[in-house]
Design an enzyme around this catalytic site. Sequence first.
Site, PDB file in Angstrom:
ATOM      1  N   THR A 383      48.301   1.073  10.646  1.00  0.00           N
ATOM      2  CA  THR A 383      48.475  -0.356  10.716  1.00  0.00           C
ATOM      3  C   THR A 383      49.661  -0.572  11.636  1.00  0.00           C
ATOM      4  O   THR A 383      50.355   0.369  11.968  1.00  0.00           O
ATOM      5  CB  THR A 383      48.721  -0.836   9.265  1.00  0.00           C
ATOM      6  OG1 THR A 383      47.584  -0.460   8.492  1.00  0.00           O
ATOM      7  CG2 THR A 383      48.981  -2.301   9.124  1.00  0.00           C
ATOM      8  N   ASN A 403      43.038   0.388   9.886  1.00  0.00           N
ATOM      9  CA  ASN A 403      43.061   1.249   8.704  1.00  0.00           C
ATOM     10  C   ASN A 403      43.572   2.638   9.062  1.00  0.00           C
ATOM     11  O   ASN A 403      44.773   2.842   9.080  1.00  0.00           O
ATOM     12  CB  ASN A 403      41.708   1.310   7.992  1.00  0.00           C
ATOM     13  CG  ASN A 403      41.890   1.672   6.523  1.00  0.00           C
ATOM     14  OD1 ASN A 403      42.959   1.419   5.972  1.00  0.00           O
ATOM     15  ND2 ASN A 403      40.898   2.245   5.890  1.00  0.00           N
TER      16      ASN A 403
HETATM   17  N1  GLY Z   1      44.366  -0.802   5.807  1.00  0.00           N
HETATM   18  C1  GLY Z   1      45.531  -0.831   5.054  1.00  0.00           C
HETATM   19  C2  GLY Z   1      45.751  -2.102   4.335  1.00  0.00           C
HETATM   20  O1  GLY Z   1      45.258  -3.127   4.754  1.00  0.00           O
HETATM   21  O2  GLY Z   1      46.420  -2.093   3.334  1.00  0.00           O
END
Ligand code: GLY
Length: 572
Positions: A383, A403
């Site tokens: 992220t 992700n």
């Molecule tokens: N993909 C990590 C989150 O949104 O927490």
Amino acid sequence: MYYFLNSNRRPFLLLTLISLFFIFSNCARGTLGQNISDEYHNGMVVCAYPDAAQVGLNILKKGGNAVDAAVAVQFALEVTHPEAGNIGGGGFMVFRSAKGETNTLDFREKAPAGASQNMYLDSAGNVIPGMSISTHASSGVPGSVDGMVEAHRKYGHLKWAELLQPAIDLAHNGFNITKRLANDLNRTGSEFKKLNPGGNYLSKDDGWKERDLLVQEDLAKTLEQIRDKGRDGFYDGIVADQIVDEMKDGKGLITKTDLQNYHSVWRNALIGNYKGYKVITMPPPSSGGVALLQLLQMVEKYPLSRWGFNRDSTVQLMVEAERRVYADRSKYLGDPDFYNVPVDSLLRPAYNASRMSNFTWDKATPSTSIQPGKITGYESDQTTHYSIVDRGGNAVSITTTLNNSFGSKIFVKGAGFLLNDEMDDFSSKPGVPNMFGLVGGKANSIQPNKRMLSSMTPTILEKDGKLFMVVGTPGGSTIITSVFQTILNVVEFNKSMQQAVSSKRFHHQWLPDEVDVEKGAIDSTSRAKLEQKGYKIVERGPSGRVDAILKTKWNYYEGGADPRGDDTKMGW
Ligand code: GLY
């Protein structure tokens, strides 16, 4: 006396007074030893990659506001930070205007209409390993482009095309990559090749080196479509067709209708308070804001600043709060458009006080003895984050994600960008952990068009009605605890923004029952005391990449760019 009054010496007196003023004011600001040129009056950008920070700063200098700069940075990160910068993913924006108006934008991905609750289970009802990661079927419908269009429509000042052009130039002309990006690309090259038999964009047979020029022609063309056609440049027309073709090639679920139907959502910010600081943060489908406010409530009455930064009592209290909050997350948090998320109940001070009532100082509370709490009044690692403030005082905190690092690692052929594997953020099966070790149940089960639960925690703090801090980070399940610690580092432990960001972090998420620590986060005496009480302490690699801005009481912007990555702060 004669010395001071003698008119010949008055220039010396003046100089002495000026020097004393500077020494005194710098001591009072606690910035001696810190580069004063790191503080700015007119605006600041802190983000994951130097070229993208430069793009944002240029937009601010051209008269763009914080939202304009955010849009330009989002697209520039797609080009320069392919690990997480994206147009093929989604995210959240927390906004605070110079006048104190708050708002949030949810541009989180959605499950395609063809998704179903048991789509990652085999005929025996077991999770098929890897199916929700790095497959075409692991992608949610991307939200970032619509999010940027919406943010710009509501708050933007400069022309849309002007905000896209820097990213197009970076993709078309190329940019010299950092050592870290070269390493990341080389590490992932074989997976790119395996997952993209039709050709991929970021691998290089003889390997990448620092300062190599990375040119992305197909991506430049995609960004031109978005520049010229806005939303339709992505959710309709050539790019949408390319996404759908890619899905057909790999048995993915996203259809043209899914793309056309995608819309981001404005949601009221979640507001809390910690010792007089107003905390403005992201509501569900992020779990981050609710969890952050619960954590702050649970520790507020304790004398953390007296105990000290990362001392055993401080760590023990924070870990016990984290254990309970992550247990609650597993049961109650999900997409509010599909599940009645009990936000008010979870944020009741009496509820959070009662959650801590079985905590004892003598020993660790085993996670097996902690279940999600019983609430009353039921209503129901990769992220990236950037923080931006402008000359007028508007602030934007955005966390956005694919992700995994490089998302699904699957490129849209012909369009040159990566797709997310965000479907893994759903709970594929109750109690079975996802790739971050997080468990969930009904609230976060897969349903068509539903948004998967997130931990992203973009946050803004206010003090006495004025902007105080803009903060956020990547890091999967550790996002919440990293933001929690960064806020406490400033508010309780009096660290500068950079020190607060650079400080070593620790993390507990209920399950697995262990305290994950960065090397050196806890001194040996504190560690021994914690271990004696039954805490399992496990060393891990770097945790998060916090990018944050503090408005000092001297009205300067002071940035904190995380040294764990290529993160960069620039201001003027
Ligand atoms: N993909 C990590 C989150 O949104 O927490």
